[in-house]
Design an enzyme around this catalytic site. Structure first.
Site, PDB file in Angstrom:
ATOM      1  N   ALA A   1       0.804  -1.215  -0.112  1.00  0.00           N
ATOM      2  CA  ALA A   1       0.028  -0.131   0.027  1.00  0.00           C
ATOM      3  C   ALA A   1       0.650   1.118  -0.066  1.00  0.00           C
ATOM      4  O   ALA A   1       2.102   1.245   0.586  1.00  0.00           O
ATOM      5  CB  ALA A   1      -1.012   0.150   1.312  1.00  0.00           C
TER       6      ALA A   1
ATOM      7  N   GLY B   1       1.672  -5.387   1.265  1.00  0.00           N
ATOM      8  CA  GLY B   1       0.654  -5.797   0.363  1.00  0.00           C
ATOM      9  C   GLY B   1       0.843  -6.200  -0.857  1.00  0.00           C
ATOM     10  O   GLY B   1       0.122  -6.972  -1.551  1.00  0.00           O
TER      11      GLY B   1
ATOM     12  N   GLU C   1       0.976  -9.857  -0.377  1.00  0.00           N
ATOM     13  CA  GLU C   1      -0.473 -10.340  -0.224  1.00  0.00           C
ATOM     14  C   GLU C   1      -1.295 -10.370  -1.529  1.00  0.00           C
ATOM     15  O   GLU C   1      -2.117 -11.236  -1.613  1.00  0.00           O
ATOM     16  CB  GLU C   1      -1.216  -9.278   0.787  1.00  0.00           C
ATOM     17  CG  GLU C   1      -0.641  -9.398   2.175  1.00  0.00           C
ATOM     18  CD  GLU C   1      -1.028  -8.112   3.095  1.00  0.00           C
ATOM     19  OE1 GLU C   1      -1.768  -8.666   4.171  1.00  0.00           O
ATOM     20  OE2 GLU C   1      -0.942  -7.091   2.821  1.00  0.00           O
TER      21      GLU C   1
ATOM     22  N   GLU D   1       5.321  -5.633   7.732  1.00  0.00           N
ATOM     23  CA  GLU D   1       4.414  -4.449   8.348  1.00  0.00           C
ATOM     24  C   GLU D   1       4.647  -4.095   9.805  1.00  0.00           C
ATOM     25  O   GLU D   1       4.252  -3.225  10.336  1.00  0.00           O
ATOM     26  CB  GLU D   1       2.896  -4.977   8.219  1.00  0.00           C
ATOM     27  CG  GLU D   1       2.334  -4.708   6.666  1.00  0.00           C
ATOM     28  CD  GLU D   1       2.650  -5.983   5.978  1.00  0.00           C
ATOM     29  OE1 GLU D   1       1.997  -6.203   4.767  1.00  0.00           O
ATOM     30  OE2 GLU D   1       3.671  -6.613   6.095  1.00  0.00           O
TER      31      GLU D   1
END
Length: 263
Positions: free
Chosen positions: A63, A108, A111, A132
């Protein structure tokens, strides 16, 4: 500029995350990815998907941190919710999805890759991991759930709590990626990933069966055994009614190579 570029090459849709320099995703990128996934679902000319990143350095760095820094808490919640829904849509699409990891795949970005069915990577192109914890948060786009399902709870907890990143060969040993390829150029890597994806399409492979195998595993594994078996039977009944199943059985009996049509 499109944040997610989409082109089709011989039955394979290539979705490229395109926001240099790190291809970090925003809500706008996720909306474009969501739309591209839906378009590929409805396009009968698409039998498999490859997701990759723009350039040679990053698949996706996760992100966009600058966006999150200034966003209100309510926006962050809705942003995470939509990202989860988008990746679930990718996971539920009855077409094989391959992540082609062309560079760093962290946070992310990993992910997104975890929501794909298979992951291939270019040796030496970058690092992979879920760091993170260093930001005081957890992997919130499915990382805690998909990583644990892929590598087991103890290793997943260790990797996320340590927040370390590692190379693709280590990721291969952990079971995070399925193939690591030595290629001279980024273009050669992408070409190989597309050719790999084409190996799961017609006429050599029954793409309908490939897609239903994916659905049986991705959805069935989240059910109890009895419910998963019932789901499997429904998918099998659907396949038995297909032209491809008739062709595959006939080819076996006639001792010839099957030629599938995806119907």
């Amino acid at each position: 500029m499109a944040l997610v570029e989409c082109e089709t090459r011989s039955r394979v849709a290539v979705l490229t995350l395109n926001d240099p320099p790190v291809n970090g995703y925003t809500h706008e990128m996720m909306k474009e990815l969501d739309a591209a996934i839906l378009a590929c679902r409805f396009d009968d000319a698409v039998q498999a998907l490859v997701v990759t990143g723009h350039g040679e350095k990053f698949f996706c760095a996760g992100a966009n941190i600058n966006m999150l820094k200034t966003a209100a808490p309510s926006f962050k919640y809705q942003f995470c919710l939509h990202a989860n829904e988008t990746l679930l849509r990718l996971e539920h699409t009855p077409k094989l999805v391959i992540a082609a990891l062309n560079g760093h795949t962290v946070g992310g970005g990993l992910e997104i890759a975890l929501a794909c069915d298979l992951r291939v990577a270019r040796r030496g192109a970058g690092k992979v991991g879920l760091p993170e914890v260093a930001l005081g948060v957890l992997p919130g786009t499915g990382g805690t759930q998909r990583l644990a399902r892929l590598v087991g709870k103890p290793r997943a907890i260790k990797l996320m709590c340590e927040g370390t990143t590692f190379d693709f060969d280590t990721a291969l040993a952990y079971g995070l990626v399925d193939e690591v390829w030595q290629t001279e150029t980024h273009a050669a890597f992408l070409d190989r990933a597309i050719a790999y994806a084409q190996g799961f399409t017609t006429p050599g492979r029954a793409a309908l069966a490939v897609g239903r195998i994916k659905r049986a595993v991705q959805t069935g594994m989240e059910m109890g055994l009895e419910q998963g078996l019932a789901f499997e039977r429904e998918l099998q009944a659907e396949l038995f009614a297909s032209e491809d199943a008739r062709e595959g059985i006939a080819a076996y009996v006639e001792k010839r190579k099957a030629s599938f049509q995806g119907k």
